[in-house]
Motif scaffolding. Structure first.
Motif, mmCIF file in Angstrom:
data_model
loop_
_atom_site.group_PDB
_atom_site.id
_atom_site.type_symbol
_atom_site.label_atom_id
_atom_site.label_comp_id
_atom_site.label_asym_id
_atom_site.label_seq_id
_atom_site.Cartn_x
_atom_site.Cartn_y
_atom_site.Cartn_z
ATOM 1 N N ILE A 1 0.829 -1.203 0.000
ATOM 2 C CA ILE A 1 0.000 0.000 0.000
ATOM 3 C C ILE A 1 0.865 1.255 0.000
ATOM 4 C CG2 ILE A 1 -1.690 1.316 1.350
ATOM 5 C CD1 ILE A 1 -2.831 -1.439 2.216
ATOM 6 N N VAL A 2 1.951 1.240 0.758
ATOM 7 C CA VAL A 2 2.857 2.393 0.774
ATOM 8 C C VAL A 2 3.443 2.625 -0.615
ATOM 9 C CG1 VAL A 2 5.070 3.243 1.631
ATOM 10 C CG2 VAL A 2 3.397 2.273 3.229
ATOM 11 N N ARG A 3 3.843 1.547 -1.291
ATOM 12 C CA ARG A 3 4.457 1.686 -2.614
ATOM 13 C C ARG A 3 3.450 2.128 -3.673
ATOM 14 N NH1 ARG A 3 6.845 -3.077 -0.838
ATOM 15 N NH2 ARG A 3 5.353 -4.333 -2.031
ATOM 16 N N GLN A 4 2.241 1.563 -3.627
ATOM 17 C CA GLN A 4 1.288 1.783 -4.714
ATOM 18 C C GLN A 4 0.313 2.935 -4.461
ATOM 19 O OE1 GLN A 4 -0.590 -1.941 -5.782
ATOM 20 N NE2 GLN A 4 1.355 -2.937 -6.226
ATOM 21 N N TRP A 5 0.187 3.362 -3.194
ATOM 22 C CA TRP A 5 -0.781 4.409 -2.872
ATOM 23 C C TRP A 5 -0.125 5.607 -2.197
ATOM 24 C CZ3 TRP A 5 -6.133 4.334 -3.844
ATOM 25 C CH2 TRP A 5 -6.571 3.192 -4.529
ATOM 26 N N PHE A 6 1.195 5.759 -2.375
ATOM 27 C CA PHE A 6 1.902 6.854 -1.705
ATOM 28 C C PHE A 6 1.411 8.219 -2.167
ATOM 29 C CE2 PHE A 6 4.256 6.374 -5.596
ATOM 30 C CZ PHE A 6 4.683 7.649 -5.914
ATOM 31 N N ASP A 7 0.922 8.291 -3.404
ATOM 32 C CA ASP A 7 0.439 9.574 -3.925
ATOM 33 C C ASP A 7 -1.081 9.666 -3.956
ATOM 34 O OD1 ASP A 7 0.092 7.643 -5.852
ATOM 35 O OD2 ASP A 7 0.763 8.891 -7.530
ATOM 36 N N ARG A 8 -1.738 8.694 -3.270
ATOM 37 C CA ARG A 8 -3.203 8.673 -3.234
ATOM 38 C C ARG A 8 -3.709 8.485 -1.806
ATOM 39 N NH1 ARG A 8 -4.444 4.167 -7.664
ATOM 40 N NH2 ARG A 8 -2.425 3.385 -6.884
ATOM 41 N N GLU A 9 -3.075 9.191 -0.884
ATOM 42 C CA GLU A 9 -3.473 9.214 0.527
ATOM 43 C C GLU A 9 -3.262 7.893 1.259
ATOM 44 O OE1 GLU A 9 -6.994 11.769 1.523
ATOM 45 O OE2 GLU A 9 -7.385 11.519 -0.626
ATOM 46 N N LEU A 10 -2.350 7.070 0.748
ATOM 47 C CA LEU A 10 -1.923 5.862 1.448
ATOM 48 C C LEU A 10 -3.102 5.009 1.925
ATOM 49 C CD1 LEU A 10 1.100 7.417 3.358
ATOM 50 C CD2 LEU A 10 1.207 5.786 1.474
ATOM 51 N N PHE A 11 -3.122 4.681 3.216
ATOM 52 C CA PHE A 11 -4.132 3.751 3.733
ATOM 53 C C PHE A 11 -5.539 4.330 3.660
ATOM 54 C CE2 PHE A 11 -0.177 2.285 5.534
ATOM 55 C CZ PHE A 11 -0.261 0.908 5.382
ATOM 56 N N ASP A 12 -5.686 5.620 3.860
ATOM 57 C CA ASP A 12 -7.012 6.234 3.753
ATOM 58 C C ASP A 12 -7.542 6.113 2.325
ATOM 59 O OD1 ASP A 12 -7.026 6.937 6.404
ATOM 60 O OD2 ASP A 12 -6.414 9.012 6.081
ATOM 61 N N GLY A 13 -6.657 6.366 1.363
ATOM 62 C CA GLY A 13 -7.067 6.265 -0.032
ATOM 63 C C GLY A 13 -7.395 4.834 -0.428
ATOM 64 N N PHE A 14 -6.573 3.889 0.036
ATOM 65 C CA PHE A 14 -6.822 2.491 -0.302
ATOM 66 C C PHE A 14 -8.110 1.998 0.346
ATOM 67 C CE2 PHE A 14 -6.003 -2.150 0.165
ATOM 68 C CZ PHE A 14 -6.001 -2.453 -1.180
ATOM 69 N N SER A 15 -8.354 2.417 1.579
ATOM 70 C CA SER A 15 -9.591 2.033 2.263
ATOM 71 C C SER A 15 -10.810 2.515 1.493
ATOM 72 C CB SER A 15 -9.604 2.605 3.685
ATOM 73 O OG SER A 15 -10.834 2.305 4.329
ATOM 74 N N ARG A 16 -10.779 3.757 1.028
ATOM 75 C CA ARG A 16 -11.917 4.281 0.256
ATOM 76 C C ARG A 16 -12.115 3.469 -1.027
ATOM 77 N NH1 ARG A 16 -10.060 9.302 1.944
ATOM 78 N NH2 ARG A 16 -8.897 9.619 -0.007
ATOM 79 N N HIS A 17 -11.010 3.125 -1.662
ATOM 80 C CA HIS A 17 -11.079 2.310 -2.882
ATOM 81 C C HIS A 17 -11.760 0.972 -2.598
ATOM 82 C CE1 HIS A 17 -9.806 -0.245 -6.195
ATOM 83 N NE2 HIS A 17 -9.129 -0.987 -5.346
ATOM 84 N N VAL A 18 -11.377 0.322 -1.516
ATOM 85 C CA VAL A 18 -11.943 -0.986 -1.163
ATOM 86 C C VAL A 18 -13.434 -0.863 -0.838
ATOM 87 C CG1 VAL A 18 -11.912 -2.793 0.621
ATOM 88 C CG2 VAL A 18 -9.761 -1.998 -0.403
ATOM 89 N N VAL A 19 -13.779 0.130 -0.030
ATOM 90 C CA VAL A 19 -15.184 0.336 0.338
ATOM 91 C C VAL A 19 -16.022 0.620 -0.902
ATOM 92 C CG1 VAL A 19 -16.791 1.839 1.584
ATOM 93 C CG2 VAL A 19 -14.680 1.069 2.694
ATOM 94 N N GLU A 20 -15.523 1.487 -1.781
ATOM 95 C CA GLU A 20 -16.263 1.832 -3.001
ATOM 96 C C GLU A 20 -16.380 0.640 -3.947
ATOM 97 O OE1 GLU A 20 -14.187 5.182 -4.592
ATOM 98 O OE2 GLU A 20 -14.758 6.506 -2.930
ATOM 99 N N ALA A 21 -15.323 -0.156 -4.042
ATOM 100 C CA ALA A 21 -15.348 -1.323 -4.923
ATOM 101 C C ALA A 21 -16.428 -2.306 -4.504
ATOM 102 C CB ALA A 21 -13.989 -2.018 -4.918
ATOM 103 N N ALA A 22 -16.604 -2.473 -3.199
ATOM 104 C CA ALA A 22 -17.578 -3.449 -2.686
ATOM 105 C C ALA A 22 -18.980 -2.873 -2.534
ATOM 106 C CB ALA A 22 -17.090 -3.993 -1.346
ATOM 107 N N SER A 23 -19.119 -1.561 -2.639
ATOM 108 C CA SER A 23 -20.407 -0.926 -2.343
ATOM 109 C C SER A 23 -21.530 -1.375 -3.272
ATOM 110 C CB SER A 23 -20.265 0.597 -2.398
ATOM 111 O OG SER A 23 -19.918 1.021 -3.709
ATOM 112 N N ALA A 24 -21.180 -1.829 -4.474
ATOM 113 C CA ALA A 24 -22.207 -2.270 -5.425
ATOM 114 C C ALA A 24 -22.680 -3.693 -5.163
ATOM 115 C CB ALA A 24 -21.661 -2.170 -6.848
ATOM 116 N N TYR A 25 -22.065 -4.356 -4.187
ATOM 117 C CA TYR A 25 -22.378 -5.765 -3.935
ATOM 118 C C TYR A 25 -22.849 -5.934 -2.493
ATOM 119 C CZ TYR A 25 -19.423 -5.943 -8.078
ATOM 120 O OH TYR A 25 -18.872 -5.714 -9.318
ATOM 121 N N ASP A 26 -24.149 -6.153 -2.329
ATOM 122 C CA ASP A 26 -24.673 -6.242 -0.968
ATOM 123 C C ASP A 26 -24.266 -7.533 -0.257
ATOM 124 O OD1 ASP A 26 -26.260 -8.044 -2.341
ATOM 125 O OD2 ASP A 26 -28.132 -6.970 -2.026
ATOM 126 N N THR A 27 -23.702 -8.486 -0.998
ATOM 127 C CA THR A 27 -23.233 -9.727 -0.378
ATOM 128 C C THR A 27 -21.779 -9.631 0.072
ATOM 129 O OG1 THR A 27 -22.617 -10.601 -2.556
ATOM 130 C CG2 THR A 27 -24.830 -11.143 -1.734
#
Length: 219
Positions: free
Chosen positions: A53-79
């Motif tokens: 995450i540090v290597r790939q999201w260093f310019d996208r708010e690191l863990f906060d940015g990755f967390s938002r990505h994960v939450v948004e990715a799953a938001s379309a799937y209620d399961t």
């Protein structure tokens, strides 16, 4: 003899796309039953989770940015619910400890028990926001699920579980798998990975089930 389709299924327990894919696997099993012969394996995507995450999201708010990505990715799937604390408040260091434990359960109990525990491990992270890189927590989960804690510890200590896990990782490398989850079908002639829709998966299974044994390739 009834024709069956073998699927080598590779995933990382910390991969959100594998969490999302669980509903599709359940539906495939409901539709095709024992016509699918699954082999569940693991691939190293989050072996160094924090470093990744540090290597790939260093310019996208690191863990906060990755967390938002994960939450948004799953938001379309209620399961596939995702706790907003994942990767912000709870940051597992590795998926490898979980993979190691799951191989130990597979070796000391059964693949079915390991698959069931894998789902519980994913749920512990994504729903309950628990650190599933914690080995003590993983051992407690295995014992609560009916695993033999002594046998599991012995399997890990002897290196047997590690050897099985390394074989999974090596096979993933040999197949040149690009991500998690990955589905290897027809002896490697078809490899699907990532957020593959249910209809695509089902169509591939149906085609392989219809294909007469020994049919010559058009290529």
């Amino acid at each position: 003899m009834e024709r069956k389709v073998t699927i080598e299924y590779y995933s990382d327990v910390l991969c959100v796309w594998a969490w999302i894919a669980q509903r599709r696997i359940d539906e495939l099993n409901s539709t095709f039953g024992d016509k699918i012969n699954w082999h569940y394996r693991y691939v190293d995507i989050f072996g160094d989770a924090k470093g990744k995450i540090v290597r790939q999201w260093f310019d996208r708010e690191l863990f906060d940015g990755f967390s938002r990505h994960v939450v948004e990715a799953a938001s379309a799937y209620d399961t596939a619910p995702v706790n907003p604390d994942v990767w912000t408040q709870v940051q597992p260091s590795t998926s490898a400890n979980a993979h190691l434990l799951l191989k130990a359960v597979e070796l000391t109990c059964s693949e079915e028990a390991s698959v069931s525990l894998a789902l519980a491990v994913r749920s512990a992270f994504y729903v309950d926001a628990l650190d599933i890189s914690d080995q003590d927590r993983l051992l407690e989960m295995a014992a609560s699920a009916g695993g033999n804690a002594e046998a599991i510890a012995k399997c890990i200590g002897s290196g047997e579980a590690m050897a099985a896990l390394m074989r999974d990782y090596q096979l993933a490398h040999e197949w040149s798998l690009k991500g998690s989850p990955s589905y290897v079908l027809d002896g490697g002639r078809q490899i699907l990975y990532g957020n593959v829709g249910y209809r695509v998966l089902a169509a591939n299974v149906e085609e392989l089930l219809r294909q007469p044994a020994g049919e010559a390739s058009w290529c």
